[in-house]
Design a protein around this motif. Structure first.
Motif, short mmCIF file in Angstrom:
data_model
loop_
_atom_site.label_atom_id
_atom_site.label_comp_id
_atom_site.label_asym_id
_atom_site.label_seq_id
_atom_site.Cartn_x
_atom_site.Cartn_y
_atom_site.Cartn_z
N HIS A 1 -6.71 7.51 -0.27
CA HIS A 1 -7.02 9.05 -0.80
C HIS A 1 -8.63 9.17 -0.65
CE1 HIS A 1 -2.76 9.90 -1.86
NE2 HIS A 1 -2.87 8.77 -2.58
N THR A 2 -9.09 10.20 -0.30
CA THR A 2 -10.53 10.60 -0.20
C THR A 2 -10.72 11.86 -0.72
OG1 THR A 2 -10.91 9.17 1.54
CG2 THR A 2 -12.38 10.76 1.22
N MET A 3 -11.29 12.16 -1.66
CA MET A 3 -12.05 13.21 -2.30
C MET A 3 -12.86 13.99 -1.42
SD MET A 3 -11.84 12.45 -6.46
CE MET A 3 -12.32 14.12 -6.76
N ASP A 4 -13.49 15.37 -1.49
CA ASP A 4 -14.64 16.08 -0.85
C ASP A 4 -15.65 15.31 -1.00
OD1 ASP A 4 -12.56 17.80 0.00
OD2 ASP A 4 -13.18 19.34 -1.63
N GLU A 5 -15.98 14.57 -2.07
CA GLU A 5 -17.61 13.91 -2.15
C GLU A 5 -17.43 12.59 -1.55
OE1 GLU A 5 -15.35 14.59 -5.34
OE2 GLU A 5 -15.92 16.64 -5.04
N GLY A 6 -16.51 12.36 -0.85
CA GLY A 6 -16.37 11.00 -0.17
C GLY A 6 -15.95 9.82 -0.83
N PHE A 7 -15.48 9.98 -2.21
CA PHE A 7 -14.78 9.12 -3.11
C PHE A 7 -13.65 8.44 -2.56
CE2 PHE A 7 -12.53 7.72 -6.94
CZ PHE A 7 -13.30 6.54 -7.18
N THR A 8 -13.17 7.32 -2.28
CA THR A 8 -12.10 6.83 -1.68
C THR A 8 -11.30 5.85 -2.73
OG1 THR A 8 -12.79 7.20 0.47
CG2 THR A 8 -11.12 5.81 0.43
N TRP A 9 -10.06 6.05 -2.65
CA TRP A 9 -9.43 4.93 -3.43
C TRP A 9 -7.93 4.55 -2.75
CZ3 TRP A 9 -9.52 9.77 -4.71
CH2 TRP A 9 -8.40 10.62 -4.93
N THR A 10 -7.46 3.55 -3.29
CA THR A 10 -5.98 3.29 -2.59
C THR A 10 -4.91 2.82 -3.63
OG1 THR A 10 -7.11 1.80 -0.87
CG2 THR A 10 -4.95 1.34 -1.01
N VAL A 11 -3.89 3.65 -3.55
CA VAL A 11 -2.63 3.36 -4.12
C VAL A 11 -1.98 2.27 -3.66
CG1 VAL A 11 -0.68 4.48 -5.31
CG2 VAL A 11 -2.89 5.66 -4.87
N LEU A 12 -1.50 1.33 -4.84
CA LEU A 12 -0.83 0.14 -4.13
C LEU A 12 0.58 0.09 -5.33
CD1 LEU A 12 -4.02 -1.04 -4.12
CD2 LEU A 12 -2.56 -2.62 -2.58
N ALA A 13 1.43 -0.77 -4.87
CA ALA A 13 2.54 -0.86 -5.96
C ALA A 13 2.71 -2.45 -6.07
CB ALA A 13 3.89 -0.36 -5.41
N ASP A 14 2.93 -2.88 -7.28
CA ASP A 14 3.19 -4.32 -7.55
C ASP A 14 4.52 -4.70 -6.97
OD1 ASP A 14 4.92 -3.79 -9.57
OD2 ASP A 14 3.70 -4.22 -11.15
N PRO A 15 4.69 -5.81 -7.17
CA PRO A 15 6.25 -6.39 -6.55
C PRO A 15 7.38 -5.78 -7.30
CG PRO A 15 4.73 -8.28 -6.75
CD PRO A 15 4.04 -7.07 -7.54
N ASP A 16 7.10 -5.06 -8.67
CA ASP A 16 8.26 -4.25 -9.16
C ASP A 16 8.30 -3.01 -8.79
OD1 ASP A 16 9.81 -6.09 -10.53
OD2 ASP A 16 9.23 -5.12 -12.48
N GLY A 17 7.19 -2.29 -7.96
CA GLY A 17 7.06 -0.99 -7.54
C GLY A 17 6.28 -0.39 -8.54
N ASN A 18 5.75 -0.66 -9.46
CA ASN A 18 4.56 -0.11 -10.33
C ASN A 18 3.56 0.39 -9.57
OD1 ASN A 18 6.41 -0.19 -12.93
ND2 ASN A 18 5.72 -2.57 -12.39
N GLN A 19 2.89 1.32 -9.71
CA GLN A 19 1.81 1.95 -8.85
C GLN A 19 0.42 1.72 -9.61
OE1 GLN A 19 2.25 5.98 -6.94
NE2 GLN A 19 3.97 5.28 -5.95
N PHE A 20 -0.52 1.40 -8.80
CA PHE A 20 -1.82 1.09 -9.55
C PHE A 20 -2.72 1.57 -8.22
CE2 PHE A 20 -0.53 -2.82 -7.65
CZ PHE A 20 -2.01 -3.40 -7.13
N VAL B 1 0.78 -1.18 0.16
CA VAL B 1 0.17 0.03 0.07
C VAL B 1 1.06 1.37 0.01
CG1 VAL B 1 -1.83 1.23 1.31
CG2 VAL B 1 -1.79 -1.04 1.10
N VAL B 2 0.53 2.18 -0.79
CA VAL B 2 1.33 3.37 -1.21
C VAL B 2 0.63 4.35 -0.32
CG1 VAL B 2 2.29 5.29 -2.59
CG2 VAL B 2 2.41 2.88 -3.27
N GLY B 3 -0.75 4.39 -0.16
CA GLY B 3 -1.61 5.62 0.45
C GLY B 3 -3.18 5.22 0.09
#
Length: 120
Positions: free
Chosen positions: A95-114, A91-93
């Motif tokens: 995030h939540t937008m003002d409208e309550g929309f939440t998502w998670t940033v992850l990194a794969d085993p090579d470090g590529n974020q998604f 898990v990289v982090g």
């Protein structure tokens, strides 16, 4: 305005170990490796009409944050994030937008974020 039938057919990610990273992503989507080209260009079919994910072996990946990333959706993002971390993502982090929309940033085993977000 027509764009000559342009369609997205494949998303390619540079890596120093195309076989390993392709297998990891194939496992996450319950997909299958459809071509391995002796480990220099490995293609993964992830099903449901999605573009092919391909992994190109390079000696020197671009340093720093990737400029393009995958945005994935799931009906239960907490469960999916936990599953991905168990499988080797980090898990990289979150995030939540003002409208309550939440998502998670992850990194794969090579470090590529998604990102993983709720289905619309």
């Amino acid at each position: 305005m027509s764009h000559m039938g342009l369609r997205l057919g494949m998303i390619t990610i540079d890596t120093t170990d195309a076989n390993s990273l392709a297998r990891w992503w194939a496992d996450q989507f319950d997909g299958e490796i459809v071509a391995d080209n002796d480990g220099w260009y490995v293609m993964v079919r992830i099903g449901d009409g999605s573009p092919i994910l391909s992994f190109q072996k390079v000696t020197d990946p671009t340093p720093g944050k990737n400029r393009m990333h995958l945005d994935l959706t799931a009906p239960d993002i907490d469960a999916e994030v936990a599953r991905l971390v168990e499988a080797g993502a980090s898990v990289v982090g979150t995030h939540t937008m003002d409208e309550g929309f939440t998502w998670t940033v992850l990194a794969d085993p090579d470090g590529n974020q998604f990102c993983v977000a709720p289905e619309h």
